[in-house]
Design an enzyme around this catalytic site. Structure first.
Site, PDB file in Angstrom:
ATOM      1  N   VAL A  12       0.832  -1.200   0.000  1.00  0.00           N
ATOM      2  CA  VAL A  12       0.000   0.000   0.000  1.00  0.00           C
ATOM      3  C   VAL A  12       0.870   1.254   0.000  1.00  0.00           C
ATOM      4  O   VAL A  12       0.651   2.184  -0.773  1.00  0.00           O
ATOM      5  CB  VAL A  12      -0.955  -0.007   1.224  1.00  0.00           C
ATOM      6  CG1 VAL A  12      -1.721   1.292   1.324  1.00  0.00           C
ATOM      7  CG2 VAL A  12      -1.913  -1.184   1.127  1.00  0.00           C
ATOM      8  N   THR A 122      -5.565  -0.151   7.035  1.00  0.00           N
ATOM      9  CA  THR A 122      -6.906  -0.562   7.462  1.00  0.00           C
ATOM     10  C   THR A 122      -6.912  -0.648   8.980  1.00  0.00           C
ATOM     11  O   THR A 122      -6.296  -1.539   9.562  1.00  0.00           O
ATOM     12  CB  THR A 122      -7.259  -1.919   6.832  1.00  0.00           C
ATOM     13  OG1 THR A 122      -7.173  -1.760   5.428  1.00  0.00           O
ATOM     14  CG2 THR A 122      -8.662  -2.357   7.218  1.00  0.00           C
ATOM     15  N   GLU A 156      -4.312  -6.102  -4.940  1.00  0.00           N
ATOM     16  CA  GLU A 156      -2.994  -6.538  -5.396  1.00  0.00           C
ATOM     17  C   GLU A 156      -3.115  -6.987  -6.845  1.00  0.00           C
ATOM     18  O   GLU A 156      -4.095  -7.631  -7.216  1.00  0.00           O
ATOM     19  CB  GLU A 156      -2.478  -7.683  -4.522  1.00  0.00           C
ATOM     20  CG  GLU A 156      -2.082  -7.192  -3.158  1.00  0.00           C
ATOM     21  CD  GLU A 156      -1.481  -8.276  -2.289  1.00  0.00           C
ATOM     22  OE1 GLU A 156      -1.028  -9.305  -2.815  1.00  0.00           O
ATOM     23  OE2 GLU A 156      -1.471  -8.070  -1.064  1.00  0.00           O
ATOM     24  N   HIS A 252     -17.137 -15.136  -8.618  1.00  0.00           N
ATOM     25  CA  HIS A 252     -16.434 -16.327  -9.114  1.00  0.00           C
ATOM     26  C   HIS A 252     -16.342 -17.331  -7.974  1.00  0.00           C
ATOM     27  O   HIS A 252     -15.696 -17.067  -6.961  1.00  0.00           O
ATOM     28  CB  HIS A 252     -15.025 -15.973  -9.595  1.00  0.00           C
ATOM     29  CG  HIS A 252     -15.025 -15.003 -10.731  1.00  0.00           C
ATOM     30  ND1 HIS A 252     -15.429 -15.349 -11.989  1.00  0.00           N
ATOM     31  CD2 HIS A 252     -14.714 -13.701 -10.778  1.00  0.00           C
ATOM     32  CE1 HIS A 252     -15.359 -14.293 -12.776  1.00  0.00           C
ATOM     33  NE2 HIS A 252     -14.937 -13.273 -12.067  1.00  0.00           N
ATOM     34  N   ALA A 253     -16.986 -18.458  -8.187  1.00  0.00           N
ATOM     35  CA  ALA A 253     -16.904 -19.507  -7.164  1.00  0.00           C
ATOM     36  C   ALA A 253     -15.494 -20.088  -7.176  1.00  0.00           C
ATOM     37  O   ALA A 253     -14.819 -20.104  -8.200  1.00  0.00           O
ATOM     38  CB  ALA A 253     -17.935 -20.589  -7.473  1.00  0.00           C
ATOM     39  N   GLY A 254     -15.035 -20.531  -6.034  1.00  0.00           N
ATOM     40  CA  GLY A 254     -13.677 -21.075  -5.965  1.00  0.00           C
ATOM     41  C   GLY A 254     -13.409 -21.741  -4.636  1.00  0.00           C
ATOM     42  O   GLY A 254     -14.336 -22.215  -3.969  1.00  0.00           O
ATOM     43  N   CYS A 261      -5.990  -9.440   3.195  1.00  0.00           N
ATOM     44  CA  CYS A 261      -7.027  -8.475   3.591  1.00  0.00           C
ATOM     45  C   CYS A 261      -8.331  -9.123   4.046  1.00  0.00           C
ATOM     46  O   CYS A 261      -8.743  -8.940   5.188  1.00  0.00           O
ATOM     47  CB  CYS A 261      -7.296  -7.516   2.438  1.00  0.00           C
ATOM     48  SG  CYS A 261      -5.799  -6.688   1.887  1.00  0.00           S
TER      49      CYS A 261
HETATM   50  C1  UGA Z   1      -8.983  -6.716  -1.460  1.00  0.00           C
HETATM   51  C2  UGA Z   1     -10.055  -5.745  -2.015  1.00  0.00           C
HETATM   52  O1  UGA Z   1     -10.541  -6.231  -3.250  1.00  0.00           O
HETATM   53  C3  UGA Z   1      -9.479  -4.341  -2.191  1.00  0.00           C
HETATM   54  O2  UGA Z   1     -10.502  -3.458  -2.600  1.00  0.00           O
HETATM   55  C4  UGA Z   1      -8.909  -3.884  -0.853  1.00  0.00           C
HETATM   56  O3  UGA Z   1      -8.327  -2.594  -0.955  1.00  0.00           O
HETATM   57  C5  UGA Z   1      -7.851  -4.870  -0.397  1.00  0.00           C
HETATM   58  O4  UGA Z   1      -8.445  -6.166  -0.259  1.00  0.00           O
HETATM   59  C6  UGA Z   1      -7.297  -4.393   0.920  1.00  0.00           C
HETATM   60  O5  UGA Z   1      -8.061  -4.335   1.893  1.00  0.00           O
HETATM   61  O6  UGA Z   1      -6.148  -3.933   0.976  1.00  0.00           O
HETATM   62  P1  UGA Z   1      -6.988  -8.144  -2.534  1.00  0.00           P
HETATM   63  O7  UGA Z   1      -6.802  -8.744  -1.187  1.00  0.00           O
HETATM   64  O8  UGA Z   1      -5.803  -7.695  -3.306  1.00  0.00           O
HETATM   65  O9  UGA Z   1      -7.978  -6.859  -2.449  1.00  0.00           O
HETATM   66  O10 UGA Z   1      -7.694  -9.266  -3.412  1.00  0.00           O
HETATM   67  P2  UGA Z   1      -9.098  -9.513  -4.139  1.00  0.00           P
HETATM   68  O11 UGA Z   1      -8.933  -9.357  -5.580  1.00  0.00           O
HETATM   69  O12 UGA Z   1     -10.179  -8.753  -3.493  1.00  0.00           O
HETATM   70  O13 UGA Z   1      -9.305 -11.068  -3.818  1.00  0.00           O
HETATM   71  C7  UGA Z   1      -9.404 -11.542  -2.475  1.00  0.00           C
HETATM   72  C8  UGA Z   1      -9.656 -13.014  -2.450  1.00  0.00           C
HETATM   73  O14 UGA Z   1     -10.964 -13.312  -2.916  1.00  0.00           O
HETATM   74  C9  UGA Z   1      -8.714 -13.839  -3.328  1.00  0.00           C
HETATM   75  O15 UGA Z   1      -8.359 -15.020  -2.651  1.00  0.00           O
HETATM   76  C10 UGA Z   1      -9.551 -14.150  -4.560  1.00  0.00           C
HETATM   77  O16 UGA Z   1      -9.153 -15.304  -5.236  1.00  0.00           O
HETATM   78  C11 UGA Z   1     -10.917 -14.298  -3.937  1.00  0.00           C
HETATM   79  N1  UGA Z   1     -12.028 -14.071  -4.880  1.00  0.00           N
HETATM   80  C12 UGA Z   1     -12.209 -12.850  -5.439  1.00  0.00           C
HETATM   81  C13 UGA Z   1     -12.906 -15.113  -5.175  1.00  0.00           C
HETATM   82  O17 UGA Z   1     -12.762 -16.241  -4.674  1.00  0.00           O
HETATM   83  N2  UGA Z   1     -13.946 -14.878  -6.028  1.00  0.00           N
HETATM   84  C14 UGA Z   1     -14.146 -13.664  -6.591  1.00  0.00           C
HETATM   85  O18 UGA Z   1     -15.133 -13.521  -7.341  1.00  0.00           O
HETATM   86  C15 UGA Z   1     -13.252 -12.629  -6.284  1.00  0.00           C
END
Ligand code: UGA
Length: 431
Positions: A12, A122, A156, A252-254, A261
């Site tokens: 960040v 945060t 990220e 997106h299911a996973g 975060c």
């Molecule tokens: C997340 C938030 O998206 C940001 O807006 C926030 O600023 C950040 O946390 C933070 O608090 O600093 P990030 O942790 O980089 O960002 O990752 P995401 O893209 O949000 O994904 C988080 C997790 O959810 C991952 O494991 C991803 O694979 C999973 N995910 C995401 C799913 O399983 N399905 C989805 O549809 C989307």
């Protein structure tokens, strides 16, 4: 243009510093890790983040960006001091504020009058007040320093774009004049700027992450139900997403959410609720569902291996918590790999960005540098991170390397029809 100190050279902090320099401000980034300061000063960016090395290099070349050792050294001449230090998960899930507190104490005596300290980390609701109190108790002249909350919404992998093209900028502050000064830093960005009180800004950050985590747990449970009723969660998510009240994203299911975060922030919000005697039932379930989703993937892999993991060889593709990052923190893939090994499987993994580091984190995990080699003699191949490059591999070669042609695709990355055509027994999530 303003002079800005950014405290903390992590994801960040570094993104914030490089982007503010890109916007024309004079930025000094302070970190207490001498090695990090040295390498950043040479333009070496320690994380995989698209566009960040270029911005850091440009900032250094224009002299609008520099790195110094210690928070105080960075803060002493700045008009704005952004706190971008880690707030890791502490006891009972509470956010650990010790680094924020230490930095507030360190910078208090050197702050310039009329400067503004901005929380970007945060931090729990009430932290702006805490920082103000610590500044006043440790040498800042009361009434001369503004304190604001300006949460980050950076993902990220797309942090630079998220900073420069934000959906919104949130500034929480009791003093409107201070809020306006902070908002001026972002004036070249085309984004709505929302000014609130500090507690609301802090809550916006937690509630946003908690809501996104809720979407993920929701779609994961819909996916599990889809499996029972022969529906396809990808079609379901698409059909839901066309409704703008729902939207396509984060459906997106996973294998469950991970990273530095969501797991931490969900826990921290639950803890905050608990401390005021409020039972946030929905969020508790979001967390529980996420844990269960990891278990479900392990079960799927065990079933594909013939009912037991003991003695099976499992090929794992992808170890980072999501694609396009080299971050392994709280990665579902690592949690699942650990469980496979505990169940008696031999696990051979490939990850395009973080394989070597992962080997050090999971005892017994074999890491190879080639996706085909990971499949040698495997009973099951499982895709745990959605790296795009995995989609385009030669699946004839994959199948020829494996002992049995079985795939558990925990990210729904591959095309089931194409896999079945190549005689793979294919299992995704909710399809
Ligand atoms: C997340 C938030 O998206 C940001 O807006 C926030 O600023 C950040 O946390 C933070 O608090 O600093 P990030 O942790 O980089 O960002 O990752 P995401 O893209 O949000 O994904 C988080 C997790 O959810 C991952 O494991 C991803 O694979 C999973 N995910 C995401 C799913 O399983 N399905 C989805 O549809 C989307």
């Amino acid at each position: 243009m303003s002079s800005i100190a950014v405290i903390g050279g992590g994801y960040v902090g570094l993104t914030t510093a490089a982007c503010f320099a890109h916007l024309g401000h004079d930025v000094v980034c302070g970190d207490n890790d001498a090695e990090r300061v040295r390498s950043l000063s040479k333009g070496e960016v320690p994380v995989l983040e698209e566009g960040l090395p270029e911005l850091v290099a440009a900032g250094l070349a224009s002299r609008r960006l520099s790195f110094v050792l210690t928070a105080a050294a960075a803060a002493k001449t700045a008009e704005f001091v952004f706190l971008c230090v880690p707030t890791p998960q502490g006891e009972n899930g509470a956010a650990d504020l010790s680094i924020v507190e230490a930095v507030a104490r360190e910078i208090a005596p050197v702050l310039r009058p009329e400067s503004v300290v901005v929380n970007k980390s945060t931090v729990p609701i009430g932290s702006a007040d805490l920082v103000e109190r610590l500044l006043n108790e440790n040498g800042a002249v009361p009434g001369t320093i503004g304190v604001a909350s300006n949460p980050e919404f950076l993902r990220e992998g797309s942090a630079v774009r998220d900073f420069l093209e934000p959906h919104r900028v949130v500034i929480g502050c009791k003093d409107t004049e201070v809020a306006v000064r902070v908002s001026e830093l972002y004036r070249d960005l085309r984004a709505p700027i929302l000014v609130t009180d500090a507690a609301s800004a802090e809550m916006i950050k937690y509630a946003s992450n908690a809501f996104l985590a809720t979407k993920i747990s929701f779609i994961n449970q819909v996916a599990n139900l889809c499996e029972e009723v022969s529906a396809d969660v990808r079609e379901v998510a698409l059909g839901m997403g066309y409704d703008p009240r729902i939207g396509f994203e984060f459906l997106h299911a996973g294998p469950g959410y991970g990273g530095s975060c969501f797991p931490k922030d969900v826990q921290a919000l639950l803890y905050s609720a608990q401390t005021v005697g409020y039972d946030f039932q929905l969020l508790r379930s979001v967390h529980d569902v996420n844990q269960i989703q990891h278990d479900r993937m392990v079960e799927k892999i065990a079933n594909a291996a013939g009912g037991s993991l003991d003695g099976a060889t499992i090929a794992v593709w992808g170890l980072t918590f999501k694609a396009n990052t080299d971050d392994l923190r709280d990665s579902p893939a690592l949690a699942i790999a650990r469980r496979l090994i505990d169940g008696g499987a031999t696990v051979r993994a490939y990850d395009p960005a973080a394989g070597e580091r992962a080997a050090g984190l999971v005892p017994g995990l074999e890491v190879v540098s080639d996706p085909y080699e990971a499949c040698d003699g495997a009973d099951v191949l499982t895709v745990l991170t959605e790296w795009d490059e995995l989609r385009w591999l030669d699946f004839e070669r994959v199948g020829a390397a494996m002992r049995q042609r079985r795939i558990v695709d925990a990210r729904n990355l591959l095309d089931p029809a194409a896999m079945r055509q190549r005689s793979f027994a294919y299992e995704g999530v909710g399809r």
